[in-house]
Design a protein around this motif. Structure first.
Motif, PDB file in Angstrom:
ATOM      1  N   SER A 169      10.613   6.242   5.982  1.00  0.00           N
ATOM      2  CA  SER A 169       9.247   5.801   6.252  1.00  0.00           C
ATOM      3  C   SER A 169       9.093   4.319   5.926  1.00  0.00           C
ATOM      4  CB  SER A 169       8.247   6.613   5.429  1.00  0.00           C
ATOM      5  OG  SER A 169       8.278   7.975   5.797  1.00  0.00           O
ATOM      6  N   TYR A 170       8.537   3.575   6.855  1.00  0.00           N
ATOM      7  CA  TYR A 170       8.362   2.132   6.671  1.00  0.00           C
ATOM      8  C   TYR A 170       7.188   1.823   5.740  1.00  0.00           C
ATOM      9  CZ  TYR A 170      11.609   0.906  10.409  1.00  0.00           C
ATOM     10  OH  TYR A 170      12.726   0.731  11.171  1.00  0.00           O
ATOM     11  N   GLY A 171       7.287   0.690   5.080  1.00  0.00           N
ATOM     12  CA  GLY A 171       6.197   0.167   4.277  1.00  0.00           C
ATOM     13  C   GLY A 171       6.083  -1.332   4.469  1.00  0.00           C
ATOM     14  N   THR A 172       4.884  -1.869   4.222  1.00  0.00           N
ATOM     15  CA  THR A 172       4.645  -3.306   4.328  1.00  0.00           C
ATOM     16  C   THR A 172       4.505  -3.900   2.930  1.00  0.00           C
ATOM     17  OG1 THR A 172       3.522  -3.081   6.446  1.00  0.00           O
ATOM     18  CG2 THR A 172       3.088  -5.089   5.203  1.00  0.00           C
ATOM     19  N   PHE A 173       5.179  -5.018   2.704  1.00  0.00           N
ATOM     20  CA  PHE A 173       5.129  -5.728   1.424  1.00  0.00           C
ATOM     21  C   PHE A 173       4.550  -7.113   1.675  1.00  0.00           C
ATOM     22  CE2 PHE A 173       8.226  -2.453   1.116  1.00  0.00           C
ATOM     23  CZ  PHE A 173       8.136  -1.984  -0.182  1.00  0.00           C
ATOM     24  N   GLN A 209       0.821  -1.199   0.000  1.00  0.00           N
ATOM     25  CA  GLN A 209       0.000   0.000   0.000  1.00  0.00           C
ATOM     26  C   GLN A 209       0.856   1.251   0.000  1.00  0.00           C
ATOM     27  OE1 GLN A 209      -2.883   0.128   3.161  1.00  0.00           O
ATOM     28  NE2 GLN A 209      -3.447   2.250   2.776  1.00  0.00           N
ATOM     29  N   GLU A 210       1.968   1.244   0.771  1.00  0.00           N
ATOM     30  CA  GLU A 210       2.823   2.423   0.879  1.00  0.00           C
ATOM     31  C   GLU A 210       3.728   2.601  -0.343  1.00  0.00           C
ATOM     32  OE1 GLU A 210       1.985   0.751   4.962  1.00  0.00           O
ATOM     33  OE2 GLU A 210       2.765  -0.056   3.079  1.00  0.00           O
ATOM     34  N   TYR A 211       4.176   1.500  -0.919  1.00  0.00           N
ATOM     35  CA  TYR A 211       5.122   1.551  -2.040  1.00  0.00           C
ATOM     36  C   TYR A 211       4.621   0.694  -3.210  1.00  0.00           C
ATOM     37  CZ  TYR A 211       8.314   3.629   1.331  1.00  0.00           C
ATOM     38  OH  TYR A 211       8.894   4.467   2.261  1.00  0.00           O
TER      39      TYR A 211
END
Length: 562
Positions: free
Chosen positions: A55-59, A41-43
């Motif tokens: 900034s962290y992202g979830t994959f 969602q973030e990247y």
């Protein structure tokens, strides 16, 4: 190639681990699972740029095959790691934080219970620069802050930075600036500030909020040290300390809390000074106070450029923010001297030749005449300054004026071998009563020396650094540089490739503003001038502040650093 720092990778829940060492014969024989699909969602992989550095992202990594037990993955083709599914066919999730902007990619493969490995999936990530600070304060942009009567505007910010102004806090109850802060310090956050203590105290607050404090605390032998303090969820306190505050000297402080890693870090002048792990911050929201903590820890000195982020401020950003660039005062290439004045470039007044000083510009026809008589060429370019040691010199009103970061000066020199039996001065910068700095050749020891006076008085204490005459030529053809670094409290002498040729501590000493013209080829005394140089000087550079090793390398090779 841009580099990234890995953070924790977690699966959906724990399960027995499966280590995939490689593709075996059994793995080839087994039916390979479907290649995984990666989503974030973030990247998202959508050809657009997304937040961002720090900034962290979830994959989420998932395969359509219901017998997949683990996933192999790597970033930018680097080392391969393994995530284990909670049960066969379950997806796994990966948390990741980029430290630099740019394009990178995640590669993933699914592994089933028989050890068969799927085809690879490549997922591209386009990372933009980190989000701007949520809150910013400086005297020119107070962001709606309420300021007490103990704060005075109009001071200068740290030289060599983009921060022009600062505010003076007088250490009283009224020395504060207060503004709203929406960041919850139980989550990822970072805070930084430029600070200059004018009085040393073991418990002074530069920036504080309910969930943190940045300033000084008590260190070894009750001496003040820089500190970053976090109340913890268990009722305790995590206090990171490092570095020694110095009265009247600027420092750049950064506190970082990474809630994903349960880690807090303190940076001082761009360097990691302290780390605390397994920290769960109690957090808090509310008023950000600058210069006071509401109790007794009032700041006495200058403060400016306070920022708070709702993300991790990464090391590359910290280094760039803390770096103070040297400011060129003058550069003389000594290629021409119309009317006896060699012009300055990139700032500064001309260098005036005196006595029999002249520019040396020798040529020969050896390129095509085998019977030629070779001549000595100038040090750099087509000409240099020639001094005969009998009253010759050059001067310029562009004084070598330090900033609160220090100063730097460099030149190419070639001594006259016949005169190398006596002391000679390459350059000196007079004050009213003594020289701020003298760069000279000492015949008895055949060494170069840089001498810096701590005060402008005739009997002032001095610091000296020395280095042997180099072996680049029998005539002593050398590149010399003197650097006075206020941040590291060091005086450094560089000779050709030897970085640093000599270093001495100047802790407790401060540079001062000299008066008078910069002298090339002599030392001025109360009784006149002395130690005239016999030889050649070329490519003179002077700076307020500290030149980097990259700049020094360029200057040594005859570069202009422009």
């Amino acid at each position: 190639m841009k580099q990234y720092v890995w953070t924790r990778a977690a699966t959906v829940c724990a399960a027995a681990a499966l280590t995939v060492a490689g593709t075996t014969g059994a793995a080839i024989a087994a039916e390979a699972p479907s290649a995984p699909v990666v989503t974030s969602q973030e990247y998202p992989d959508d050809d657009n740029w997304h937040d961002g550095v720090g900034s962290y992202g979830t994959f989420l990594i998932d395969s359509a095959s219901d017998d997949v037990v683990s996933y192999r993955y790597s970033w930018l083709g680097g080392s391969t790691r393994t995530l284990t599914a909670s049960e066969p066919g379950a997806p796994v999730s990966l948390r990741w934080m980029p430290e630099t902007e740019g394009v990178t990619y995640l590669q993933a493969q699914a592994v089933n219970a028989e050890g068969a490995i799927s085809a690879g999936t490549t997922y591209y990530v386009r990372v933009q620069d980190g989000r701007a600070a949520v809150t910013h304060w400086d005297p020119d942009d107070q962001s709606g802050a309420v300021t007490g009567s103990g704060v005075t505007l109009g001071a200068s910010g740290p030289s060599g930075t983009g921060v022009a102004s600062a505010a003076a806090f007088d250490g009283t109850d009224e020395a504060y600036a207060a503004l709203d802060l929406s960041v919850d310090s139980a989550q990822n956050f970072s805070v930084d500030a430029w600070v200059r203590p004018d009085a040393l105290s073991a418990d002074s607050t530069a920036v504080t909020q309910a969930g943190f404090a940045l300033g000084t605390s008590t260190g070894p032998a009750d001496a003040p040290v820089w500190s970053f303090t976090l109340p913890t969820a268990d009722g305790g306190t995590a206090r990171l300390t490092g570095g020694a505050p110095e009265q009247g000297e600027w420092a750049h402080l950064v506190g970082v809390y990474d809630a994903e890693q349960d880690t807090a870090r303190l940076y001082v002048d761009g360097e990691l000074a302290g780390t605390a792990e397994s920290v769960t911050a109690a957090g808090g929201t509310g008023t950000l106070r600058i210069g006071a903590d509401g109790n007794s820890g009032h700041w006495q000195g200058l403060l400016t450029d306070v920022n708070v982020w709702d993300r991790v401020f990464v090391p590359e950003e910290i280094t760039a923010t803390a770096t103070r660039k040297a400011q060129r005062l003058g550069y003389w290439d000594l290629e021409t001297a119309p009317d006896g004045k060699s012009p300055a470039y990139a700032g500064g007044e001309p260098l005036t030749l005196a006595g029999d000083a002249s520019l040396h510009a020798a040529t020969d026809d050896c390129a095509w005449n085998p019977d030629c008589t070779p001549v000595q060429y100038p040090l750099v370019g087509n000409a240099d300054l020639l001094l005969d040691g009998d009253g010759d010199y050059a001067t310029t009103p562009t004084a070598l004026t330090p900033t609160d970061a220090g100063f730097s000066v460099a030149a190419h020199v070639r001594l006259d071998e016949a005169a190398a039996t006596r002391d000679m001065t390459v350059l000196s910068q007079p004050g009213e009563h003594t020289d701020l700095v003298t760069l000279r050749y000492v015949a008895a020891s055949q060494t170069w020396q840089a001498v810096v006076a701590h005060e402008d008085r005739a009997d002032a204490p001095t610091t000296t650094v020395s280095a042997p005459l180099g072996s680049s030529s029998s005539a002593g053809e050398q590149f010399l540089a003197v650097v006075y670094d206020e941040k590291t409290d060091e005086l450094r002498l560089y000779v050709d490739y030897n970085y640093a040729a000599d270093t001495a501590s100047v802790t407790g000493a401060d540079t001062w503003t000299p008066t008078g013209d910069l002298q090339i080829g002599r030392t001025l005394t109360a009784d006149g001038d002395t130690d005239h140089l016999a030889g050649e000087v070329d490519e003179i550079h002077s700076y307020a502040g500290v030149v980097s090793s990259t700049q020094l390398s360029s200057l040594r090779l005859g570069g202009t650093d422009s």
